[in-house]
Write a protein that holds these residues in place. Sequence first.
Motif, PDB file in Angstrom:
ATOM      1  N   VAL A 129       6.006  23.025  27.124  1.00  7.55           N
ATOM      2  CA  VAL A 129       6.785  23.706  26.119  1.00  7.55           C
ATOM      3  C   VAL A 129       6.402  23.081  24.963  1.00  7.55           C
ATOM      4  O   VAL A 129       5.924  23.599  23.736  1.00  7.55           O
ATOM      5  N   GLU A 130       6.489  21.697  24.805  1.00  6.89           N
ATOM      6  CA  GLU A 130       6.016  20.893  23.359  1.00  6.89           C
ATOM      7  C   GLU A 130       4.709  20.988  23.170  1.00  6.89           C
ATOM      8  O   GLU A 130       4.207  21.455  21.864  1.00  6.89           O
ATOM      9  N   ASP A 131       3.794  20.927  24.031  1.00  8.46           N
ATOM     10  CA  ASP A 131       2.371  21.370  23.760  1.00  8.46           C
ATOM     11  C   ASP A 131       2.034  22.685  23.174  1.00  8.46           C
ATOM     12  O   ASP A 131       1.486  23.250  22.421  1.00  8.46           O
ATOM     13  N   SER A 132       2.923  23.744  23.901  1.00  8.13           N
ATOM     14  CA  SER A 132       2.632  25.390  23.459  1.00  8.13           C
ATOM     15  C   SER A 132       3.122  25.437  22.132  1.00  8.13           C
ATOM     16  O   SER A 132       2.535  26.090  21.243  1.00  8.13           O
ATOM     17  N   PHE A 133       4.259  24.772  21.793  1.00  8.63           N
ATOM     18  CA  PHE A 133       4.746  25.054  20.220  1.00  8.63           C
ATOM     19  C   PHE A 133       3.667  24.402  19.225  1.00  8.63           C
ATOM     20  O   PHE A 133       3.693  24.454  18.170  1.00  8.63           O
ATOM     21  N   ARG A 134       3.288  23.193  19.706  1.00  8.15           N
ATOM     22  CA  ARG A 134       2.293  22.335  18.683  1.00  8.15           C
ATOM     23  C   ARG A 134       1.317  23.424  18.598  1.00  8.15           C
ATOM     24  O   ARG A 134       0.719  23.656  17.511  1.00  8.15           O
ATOM     25  N   ARG A 135       0.743  24.108  19.648  1.00  8.88           N
ATOM     26  CA  ARG A 135      -0.336  25.262  19.485  1.00  8.88           C
ATOM     27  C   ARG A 135      -0.155  26.296  18.553  1.00  8.88           C
ATOM     28  O   ARG A 135      -0.958  26.642  17.663  1.00  8.88           O
ATOM     29  N   ALA A 136       1.149  26.761  18.689  1.00  8.47           N
ATOM     30  CA  ALA A 136       1.477  27.993  18.042  1.00  8.47           C
ATOM     31  C   ALA A 136       1.774  27.544  16.632  1.00  8.47           C
ATOM     32  O   ALA A 136       1.483  28.496  15.686  1.00  8.47           O
ATOM     33  N   GLU A 137       2.164  26.316  16.208  1.00  2.00           N
ATOM     34  CA  GLU A 137       2.302  25.881  14.882  1.00  2.00           C
ATOM     35  C   GLU A 137       1.059  25.893  14.196  1.00  2.00           C
ATOM     36  O   GLU A 137       0.706  26.333  12.960  1.00  2.00           O
ATOM     37  N   ARG A 138      -0.243  25.187  14.972  1.00  2.00           N
ATOM     38  CA  ARG A 138      -1.424  25.169  14.294  1.00  2.00           C
ATOM     39  C   ARG A 138      -1.956  26.556  14.084  1.00  2.00           C
ATOM     40  O   ARG A 138      -2.667  26.532  13.104  1.00  2.00           O
ATOM     41  N   ASN A 139      -1.626  27.490  14.804  1.00  2.00           N
ATOM     42  CA  ASN A 139      -2.273  29.007  14.795  1.00  2.00           C
ATOM     43  C   ASN A 139      -1.161  29.663  13.763  1.00  2.00           C
ATOM     44  O   ASN A 139      -1.674  31.021  13.682  1.00  2.00           O
ATOM     45  N   GLY A 140      -0.228  29.058  13.102  1.00  2.00           N
ATOM     46  CA  GLY A 140       0.612  29.797  12.347  1.00  2.00           C
ATOM     47  C   GLY A 140       1.300  30.906  12.729  1.00  2.00           C
ATOM     48  O   GLY A 140       1.689  31.933  12.011  1.00  2.00           O
ATOM     49  N   ALA A 141       1.720  30.514  14.015  1.00  2.00           N
ATOM     50  CA  ALA A 141       2.744  31.700  15.032  1.00  2.00           C
ATOM     51  C   ALA A 141       4.152  31.635  14.754  1.00  2.00           C
ATOM     52  O   ALA A 141       4.941  32.413  14.992  1.00  2.00           O
ATOM     53  N   LEU A 142       4.375  30.542  14.024  1.00  2.00           N
ATOM     54  CA  LEU A 142       5.831  30.199  13.967  1.00  2.00           C
ATOM     55  C   LEU A 142       6.257  30.645  12.503  1.00  2.00           C
ATOM     56  O   LEU A 142       5.664  30.680  11.514  1.00  2.00           O
ATOM     57  N   ALA A 143       7.703  31.054  12.430  1.00  2.00           N
ATOM     58  CA  ALA A 143       8.142  31.450  11.128  1.00  2.00           C
ATOM     59  C   ALA A 143       8.199  30.143  10.193  1.00  2.00           C
ATOM     60  O   ALA A 143       8.280  28.872  10.399  1.00  2.00           O
ATOM     61  N   GLU A 144       8.319  30.584   9.103  1.00  2.00           N
ATOM     62  CA  GLU A 144       8.074  29.614   7.680  1.00  2.00           C
ATOM     63  C   GLU A 144       9.369  28.666   7.837  1.00  2.00           C
ATOM     64  O   GLU A 144      10.421  29.244   7.882  1.00  2.00           O
ATOM     65  N   GLY A 145       8.929  27.413   7.778  1.00  2.00           N
ATOM     66  CA  GLY A 145      10.087  26.255   7.902  1.00  2.00           C
ATOM     67  C   GLY A 145      10.594  26.176   9.183  1.00  2.00           C
ATOM     68  O   GLY A 145      11.433  25.273   9.366  1.00  2.00           O
ATOM     69  N   ALA A 149       8.537  20.941  16.787  1.00  2.00           N
ATOM     70  CA  ALA A 149       9.403  20.085  17.665  1.00  2.00           C
ATOM     71  C   ALA A 149      10.845  20.625  17.751  1.00  2.00           C
ATOM     72  O   ALA A 149      11.611  20.583  18.878  1.00  2.00           O
ATOM     73  N   ASP A 150      11.530  21.300  16.641  1.00  2.00           N
ATOM     74  CA  ASP A 150      12.796  21.850  16.791  1.00  2.00           C
ATOM     75  C   ASP A 150      12.854  22.802  17.704  1.00  2.00           C
ATOM     76  O   ASP A 150      13.608  23.288  18.380  1.00  2.00           O
ATOM     77  N   SER A 151      11.765  23.955  17.613  1.00  2.00           N
ATOM     78  CA  SER A 151      11.561  24.974  18.560  1.00  2.00           C
ATOM     79  C   SER A 151      11.522  24.560  20.060  1.00  2.00           C
ATOM     80  O   SER A 151      12.339  25.223  20.909  1.00  2.00           O
ATOM     81  N   ARG A 188      13.994  34.126  14.947  1.00  2.00           N
ATOM     82  CA  ARG A 188      14.181  33.148  14.366  1.00  2.00           C
ATOM     83  C   ARG A 188      12.818  32.207  14.467  1.00  2.00           C
ATOM     84  O   ARG A 188      12.598  31.155  13.523  1.00  2.00           O
ATOM     85  N   LEU A 189      12.105  32.360  15.520  1.00  2.00           N
ATOM     86  CA  LEU A 189      10.982  31.393  15.807  1.00  2.00           C
ATOM     87  C   LEU A 189       9.497  32.016  15.609  1.00  2.00           C
ATOM     88  O   LEU A 189       8.926  31.152  14.740  1.00  2.00           O
ATOM     89  N   ALA A 190       9.486  33.132  15.627  1.00  2.00           N
ATOM     90  CA  ALA A 190       8.306  33.880  15.299  1.00  2.00           C
ATOM     91  C   ALA A 190       7.928  34.235  13.918  1.00  2.00           C
ATOM     92  O   ALA A 190       8.783  34.585  13.054  1.00  2.00           O
ATOM     93  N   GLY A 191       6.874  34.039  13.528  1.00  2.00           N
ATOM     94  CA  GLY A 191       6.178  34.322  12.329  1.00  2.00           C
ATOM     95  C   GLY A 191       6.200  36.083  12.072  1.00  2.00           C
ATOM     96  O   GLY A 191       6.087  36.481  13.423  1.00  2.00           O
ATOM     97  N   ARG A 192       6.561  36.921  11.196  1.00  2.00           N
ATOM     98  CA  ARG A 192       6.472  38.377  11.012  1.00  2.00           C
ATOM     99  C   ARG A 192       5.194  38.921  11.510  1.00  2.00           C
ATOM    100  O   ARG A 192       5.138  39.695  12.014  1.00  2.00           O
ATOM    101  N   ARG A 193       4.246  38.010  11.493  1.00  2.00           N
ATOM    102  CA  ARG A 193       2.608  38.745  11.842  1.00  2.00           C
ATOM    103  C   ARG A 193       2.705  38.819  13.323  1.00  2.00           C
ATOM    104  O   ARG A 193       2.037  39.709  13.650  1.00  2.00           O
TER     105      ARG A 193
END
Length: 217
Positions: A129-145, A149-151, A188-193
């Motif tokens: 899960v941690e690795d998956s969210f790191r990848r998502a953050e690098r790809n700009g898939a997480l909501a701003e802010g 790690a928190d996700s 709360r987690l995902a970017g609008r895109r």
Amino acid sequence: MVKQERAARTRHALIQAAAAVFAEEGFVTASLSTISRRAGVSNGALHFHFANKSMLADAVEAQAAEVVRGITEAARARQGDSLQAVVDATHELMGALAHDVVVRGGFELAGDCARRGEASLRTQWQSWVEDSFRRAERNGALAEGVSWADSARVIVAATAGFEVLGGGDTSWLSRQNVTRFWEVILPRLAGRRDLERLLSAGSRPSAPASAVERPGL
């Protein structure tokens, strides 16, 4: 060949029986005689395959870990580094906990204080899960802010909660409950895109095609 097939069937029966007994009674309380009786084999046959209870528990955890690894690898193969991979894997993991006695027994062992220091399924899941969210953050898939790690902490804590509660009431592990969780948390987690493309019920063909609604503007 016949002897090998019989030995493989006996080993399989013992692992299945041990997983069920570990899930019901925990590692310390579970007895080898109960496990052999549940498997329909003699104590001698059990000891031929497993010298002691710890080795049997190791076999249960190893098989459960293989199932979990298959779930996470398949989700990533289908969905790449998107949040949908985490959603899908969560649904599949909860389904396995509900219907696969080896996975259920493996997670019970992972949470047993008598087994601390051994390989943990919970640690395996947390790392993925941690690795998956790191990848998502690098790809700009997480909501701003929102940080990876928190996700990851939220998802790991929630899935651990489903796992524990599901041990007493399997309705906690239902697709409907997991879908409702993702409907609440994804906005709360995902970017609008990406949000409007994410399916809280999972993207598997058998899953209901229920997309997450976008939050009100």
